[in-house]
Enzyme design. Structure first.
Site, short mmCIF file in Angstrom:
data_model
loop_
_atom_site.label_atom_id
_atom_site.label_comp_id
_atom_site.label_asym_id
_atom_site.label_seq_id
_atom_site.Cartn_x
_atom_site.Cartn_y
_atom_site.Cartn_z
N LYS A 151 0.87 -1.18 0.00
CA LYS A 151 0.00 0.00 0.00
C LYS A 151 0.91 1.23 0.00
O LYS A 151 1.19 1.83 1.03
CB LYS A 151 -0.93 -0.04 1.22
CG LYS A 151 -2.13 0.90 1.10
CD LYS A 151 -3.19 0.55 2.13
CE LYS A 151 -4.26 1.59 2.29
NZ LYS A 151 -5.16 1.74 1.15
N1 PXG Z 1 -7.88 -2.08 -2.88
C1 PXG Z 1 -7.26 -0.89 -2.95
C2 PXG Z 1 -6.48 -0.55 -4.16
C3 PXG Z 1 -7.34 0.00 -1.87
O1 PXG Z 1 -6.71 1.18 -1.95
C4 PXG Z 1 -8.74 -1.58 -0.71
C5 PXG Z 1 -8.59 -2.44 -1.80
C6 PXG Z 1 -9.52 -2.06 0.48
O2 PXG Z 1 -8.65 -2.33 1.56
P1 PXG Z 1 -9.14 -2.21 3.08
O3 PXG Z 1 -7.96 -2.63 3.87
O4 PXG Z 1 -9.54 -0.79 3.31
O5 PXG Z 1 -10.30 -3.13 3.25
C7 PXG Z 1 -8.08 -0.35 -0.73
C8 PXG Z 1 -8.14 0.59 0.42
C9 PXG Z 1 -10.55 6.26 0.27
C10 PXG Z 1 -9.38 5.35 0.14
O6 PXG Z 1 -10.34 7.41 0.68
C11 PXG Z 1 -9.56 3.99 0.19
C12 PXG Z 1 -8.47 3.14 0.06
C13 PXG Z 1 -7.25 3.68 -0.14
C14 PXG Z 1 -7.08 5.03 -0.22
C15 PXG Z 1 -8.14 5.89 -0.06
O7 PXG Z 1 -11.66 5.84 -0.03
N2 PXG Z 1 -8.78 1.79 0.07
#
Ligand code: PXG
Length: 295
Positions: A151
């Site tokens: 990430k």
């Molecule tokens: N895939 C990607 C590419 C992500 O960035 C997820 C899946 C879901 O992961 P989690 O751990 O949250 O269940 C993410 C995470 C936003 C935002 O503001 C969301 C993410 C990253 C950056 C910003 O909505 N999602």
């Protein structure tokens, strides 16, 4: 209460929390981050987010200057200092201040900052009606270029896809990998329901392994569903009975349409709704108490 931000060991008023224009997080997107959520005084899956943060940092050979337990305290302290019980936390570690060249070895100490804010949820209408998705032409970064399970602060691959979504007037976009298998959405993981089974792309499709994804897998299995991780193409999505997205912000968001084609009934499906309720039940009881770190 006015908001405070944690930066390099200190809590400072939000307006005074600044990073240098020479920070490589800004100059090159050289860094890692987490988006974490607290519900009703408890931080959901904090340890799992920290594990992913430190794994992401290892993936780009970035040494985080805090131990994991120091980082845990810093997160809890930042939420408490803002008087929040429900929060969205952005935790960022950059390569730090360097010169104008790429070389990360010339950077000083990594910059660490933590913002605790309230969350901007999807409107309730989304959960009632479902999201409209498109398939993006932008291919998800192949693991051989930059492992999508890291990430990192480099989100341009996802942002280019998000621009396609906006240009199409849709809500979210499906990203395929180089072989044409479904990987994930621009900021969420994807799930299908087919013949009573719950299916999600396996990690080898190349995606961020979401903390919400892992929790939903647990919840689905606990509810007695067969949960399969598999490689599948777009056709499987279009012919699914139900489809939903998972992410820290979205929780479980139903999908009603992909590329103008209705999925299943074209409305949020019963298993999607059941899993969302079970997930919310989990977030209400599971988590690290915020007071634990505020002392
Ligand atoms: N895939 C990607 C590419 C992500 O960035 C997820 C899946 C879901 O992961 P989690 O751990 O949250 O269940 C993410 C995470 C936003 C935002 O503001 C969301 C993410 C990253 C950056 C910003 O909505 N999602």
């Amino acid at each position: 209460m006015s908001s405070v931000v944690y930066i390099d060991g200190e809590l400072v008023p939000a307006g005074e929390a600044k990073v240098s224009v020479y920070d490589h997080g800004l100059l090159y997107g050289d860094g890692v981050f987490e988006g974490i959520r607290a519900y009703n005084g408890r931080v959901f899956r904090l340890q799992e987010h920290l594990d992913r943060l430190y794994a992401s940092a290892r993936g780009i050979q970035l040494g985080i200057p805090l131990s994991m337990s120091e980082m845990e305290s810093a997160v809890l302290r930042t939420i408490a200092a803002n008087g929040l019980t429900d929060a969205y936390v952005r935790l960022v570690v950059t390569r730090g201040i360097g010169d104008l060249g790429l070389d990360p070895r010339k950077c000083g100490a990594p910059t660490v900052f933590i913002i605790a804010s309230t969350i901007q949820l999807y409107p309730v209408e989304v959960y009632r009606a479902g999201l409209r998705l498109i398939t993006c032409r932008t291919v998800r970064t192949p693991p051989s270029s930059l492992d999508p399970s890291v990430k990192s602060l480099n989100y341009l691959n996802n942002i280019l896809a998000k621009l396609e979504v906006a240009q199409a007037g849709a809500d979210e976009g499906i990203m395929l990998n180089q072989e044409g298998y479904v990987a994930e959405c621009t900021a969420d993981n994807l799930f299908l329901v087919r013949a009573g089974e719950v299916v999600t792309p396996s990690p080898e499709a190349g995606m961020l392994i979401g903390v919400t994804r892992n929790a939903v897998i647990e919840v689905a299995r606990a509810a007695g569903y067969v949960l399969r991780e598999a490689l599948f193409r777009l056709g499987e999505v279009l012919t699914a009975d139900e489809c939903f997205l998972t992410g820290t912000g979205a929780e479980i968001a139903p999908v009603r349409e992909v590329d103008g084609q209705a999925i299943g009934s074209g409305k949020p499906g019963p298993i999607t709704n059941e899993l969302h309720a079970a997930f919310q039940e989990l977030t209400a009881r599971d988590g690290t108490p915020i007071e634990a770190g505020s002392r």
